[in-house]
Scaffold this motif. Sequence first.
Motif, PDB file in Angstrom:
ATOM      1  N   GLN A 113       0.815  -1.220   0.000  1.00  0.00           N
ATOM      2  CA  GLN A 113       0.000   0.000   0.000  1.00  0.00           C
ATOM      3  C   GLN A 113       0.849   1.270   0.000  1.00  0.00           C
ATOM      4  OE1 GLN A 113      -2.709  -0.404   3.308  1.00  0.00           O
ATOM      5  NE2 GLN A 113      -3.907  -2.012   2.306  1.00  0.00           N
ATOM      6  N   ALA A 114       2.123   1.156   0.371  1.00  0.00           N
ATOM      7  CA  ALA A 114       3.007   2.329   0.379  1.00  0.00           C
ATOM      8  C   ALA A 114       3.142   2.939  -1.007  1.00  0.00           C
ATOM      9  CB  ALA A 114       4.380   1.939   0.922  1.00  0.00           C
ATOM     10  N   VAL A 115       2.923   2.131  -2.052  1.00  0.00           N
ATOM     11  CA  VAL A 115       3.083   2.640  -3.418  1.00  0.00           C
ATOM     12  C   VAL A 115       2.079   3.747  -3.729  1.00  0.00           C
ATOM     13  CG1 VAL A 115       1.506   1.044  -4.615  1.00  0.00           C
ATOM     14  CG2 VAL A 115       3.575   1.864  -5.779  1.00  0.00           C
ATOM     15  N   LEU A 116       0.962   3.776  -3.009  1.00  0.00           N
ATOM     16  CA  LEU A 116      -0.042   4.814  -3.242  1.00  0.00           C
ATOM     17  C   LEU A 116       0.500   6.205  -2.924  1.00  0.00           C
ATOM     18  CD1 LEU A 116      -3.238   3.138  -1.728  1.00  0.00           C
ATOM     19  CD2 LEU A 116      -2.669   3.404  -4.149  1.00  0.00           C
ATOM     20  N   HIS A 117       1.553   6.280  -2.131  1.00  0.00           N
ATOM     21  CA  HIS A 117       2.112   7.566  -1.729  1.00  0.00           C
ATOM     22  C   HIS A 117       3.282   7.994  -2.621  1.00  0.00           C
ATOM     23  CE1 HIS A 117      -0.378   7.596   1.910  1.00  0.00           C
ATOM     24  NE2 HIS A 117      -0.154   6.303   1.943  1.00  0.00           N
ATOM     25  N   ASP A 118       3.499   7.251  -3.702  1.00  0.00           N
ATOM     26  CA  ASP A 118       4.528   7.616  -4.679  1.00  0.00           C
ATOM     27  C   ASP A 118       3.905   8.603  -5.663  1.00  0.00           C
ATOM     28  OD1 ASP A 118       6.383   7.845  -6.706  1.00  0.00           O
ATOM     29  OD2 ASP A 118       6.792   5.696  -6.851  1.00  0.00           O
ATOM     30  N   ASP A 119       4.246   9.884  -5.523  1.00  0.00           N
ATOM     31  CA  ASP A 119       3.584  10.901  -6.336  1.00  0.00           C
ATOM     32  C   ASP A 119       4.051  10.916  -7.789  1.00  0.00           C
ATOM     33  OD1 ASP A 119       6.103  11.990  -6.087  1.00  0.00           O
ATOM     34  OD2 ASP A 119       5.472  13.714  -4.877  1.00  0.00           O
ATOM     35  N   LYS A 120       4.973  10.010  -8.142  1.00  0.00           N
ATOM     36  CA  LYS A 120       5.356   9.870  -9.547  1.00  0.00           C
ATOM     37  C   LYS A 120       4.378   8.967 -10.299  1.00  0.00           C
ATOM     38  CE  LYS A 120      10.323  10.382  -8.612  1.00  0.00           C
ATOM     39  NZ  LYS A 120      10.193  10.378  -7.128  1.00  0.00           N
ATOM     40  N   LYS A 121       3.473   8.344  -9.569  1.00  0.00           N
ATOM     41  CA  LYS A 121       2.511   7.429 -10.175  1.00  0.00           C
ATOM     42  C   LYS A 121       1.103   8.018 -10.098  1.00  0.00           C
ATOM     43  CE  LYS A 121       5.267   3.421  -8.764  1.00  0.00           C
ATOM     44  NZ  LYS A 121       5.776   3.115 -10.116  1.00  0.00           N
ATOM     45  N   GLN A 122       0.262   7.592 -11.030  1.00  0.00           N
ATOM     46  CA  GLN A 122      -1.137   8.001 -11.045  1.00  0.00           C
ATOM     47  C   GLN A 122      -2.017   6.757 -10.965  1.00  0.00           C
ATOM     48  OE1 GLN A 122      -2.409  11.169 -11.037  1.00  0.00           O
ATOM     49  NE2 GLN A 122      -0.289  11.853 -10.803  1.00  0.00           N
ATOM     50  N   PHE A 123      -2.928   6.748  -9.991  1.00  0.00           N
ATOM     51  CA  PHE A 123      -3.829   5.623  -9.780  1.00  0.00           C
ATOM     52  C   PHE A 123      -5.272   6.062 -10.042  1.00  0.00           C
ATOM     53  CE2 PHE A 123      -0.160   4.924  -7.118  1.00  0.00           C
ATOM     54  CZ  PHE A 123       0.103   3.566  -7.226  1.00  0.00           C
ATOM     55  N   THR A 124      -6.006   5.244 -10.758  1.00  0.00           N
ATOM     56  CA  THR A 124      -7.451   5.433 -10.864  1.00  0.00           C
ATOM     57  C   THR A 124      -8.116   4.125 -10.468  1.00  0.00           C
ATOM     58  OG1 THR A 124      -7.190   6.990 -12.701  1.00  0.00           O
ATOM     59  CG2 THR A 124      -9.387   6.083 -12.339  1.00  0.00           C
ATOM     60  N   PHE A 125      -9.008   4.209  -9.482  1.00  0.00           N
ATOM     61  CA  PHE A 125      -9.767   3.049  -9.026  1.00  0.00           C
ATOM     62  C   PHE A 125     -11.238   3.292  -9.356  1.00  0.00           C
ATOM     63  CE2 PHE A 125      -6.093   3.359  -6.232  1.00  0.00           C
ATOM     64  CZ  PHE A 125      -5.610   2.065  -6.205  1.00  0.00           C
ATOM     65  N   LEU A 126     -11.853   2.341 -10.038  1.00  0.00           N
ATOM     66  CA  LEU A 126     -13.285   2.388 -10.292  1.00  0.00           C
ATOM     67  C   LEU A 126     -13.934   1.239  -9.543  1.00  0.00           C
ATOM     68  CD1 LEU A 126     -13.584   3.073 -14.146  1.00  0.00           C
ATOM     69  CD2 LEU A 126     -13.713   4.713 -12.259  1.00  0.00           C
ATOM     70  N   LEU A 127     -14.834   1.563  -8.605  1.00  0.00           N
ATOM     71  CA  LEU A 127     -15.516   0.543  -7.816  1.00  0.00           C
ATOM     72  C   LEU A 127     -17.017   0.649  -8.033  1.00  0.00           C
ATOM     73  CD1 LEU A 127     -13.178   2.037  -5.745  1.00  0.00           C
ATOM     74  CD2 LEU A 127     -13.665  -0.098  -4.528  1.00  0.00           C
ATOM     75  N   THR A 128     -17.656  -0.478  -8.251  1.00  0.00           N
ATOM     76  CA  THR A 128     -19.111  -0.481  -8.261  1.00  0.00           C
ATOM     77  C   THR A 128     -19.614  -0.403  -6.816  1.00  0.00           C
ATOM     78  OG1 THR A 128     -19.278  -2.886  -8.100  1.00  0.00           O
ATOM     79  CG2 THR A 128     -19.144  -1.944 -10.329  1.00  0.00           C
ATOM     80  N   GLU A 129     -20.857  -0.010  -6.650  1.00  0.00           N
ATOM     81  CA  GLU A 129     -21.450  -0.011  -5.312  1.00  0.00           C
ATOM     82  C   GLU A 129     -21.386  -1.408  -4.705  1.00  0.00           C
ATOM     83  OE1 GLU A 129     -25.739   0.941  -3.115  1.00  0.00           O
ATOM     84  OE2 GLU A 129     -25.349   1.748  -5.123  1.00  0.00           O
TER      85      GLU A 129
END
Length: 277
Positions: free
Chosen positions: A155-171
């Motif tokens: 989960q630490a990778v989420l704090h790497d500001d060189k990367k862009q994450f997009t998560f799409l979740l259904t309800e």
Amino acid sequence: MTFEPGELRQSKADLQEALRALRRRAGRTQAWLAQRCNMSQTKLSNIETGRVTPSLVDVELILGALDTPANLAAEVSGLARLAHTEWQSKRTSWRRGLEKRQCELAALEAEAVTLRYFLPAMVTGLLATPEYVRASLGHSPVDISKTVAKKLERQAVLHDDKKQFTFLLTEQAVRWAVVPRSAMATQIDQLAALSHLPNVRMGVLPLGTALERGPMNTFTVYDQRLATVETFTGRIVFQDARDVAEHLAVFDRYQRHASFGEEARDLLSSWAGQYRS
């Protein structure tokens, strides 16, 4: 295209043999064909002996240079697509140790810059609380303690500001009760909190959103080079550019209908509140 895991293992050998046979049938030397395809003879030799898996472009160049009949060209192109597809069995992962899979995922995440996750059924490990992670692995017939630790480390990778994450979740994915009600509320709160990260876009698709194509599988796209699709019994890895492009197109279609930002956080807050009530 439909296929069996055994076909994936055999496809590379079949492809190299088919390309070699087509060249010989046409009465052409490797040197002639390599020149026509603007590639080195060494590369062509490696393709024909299986040391190198040709790209889809390489295969199309070879087929065109050899004036391959349309029916044969279609068969060989199909083999090439299979050769760029990999089946990873869940049973194999259990035998190897699930923590090894987490190391492989961490390597994919480290290499990629733009990562897209479509989640129609459950929350992915990158977004999960420790309790949710443990519960989601409860069906595994192996010791999961190391795997839980590795998932949480990733989960630490989420704090790497060189990367862009997009998560799409259904309800459905957000609200599927993997853990008790209070823990579900905490899990949904975590989604809302992570949506504030500057390099994370958190989109939700509430029930009732009109979509012309059903959400068939969980999938992840790493940049524009690789897509992974999850099934009950394992995962499929696509490296064929056309397969990757198709998943990107599906992702973009869903993304256009998703709620982001404050609108998404309002929905998440409402769903967490229902678990608390």
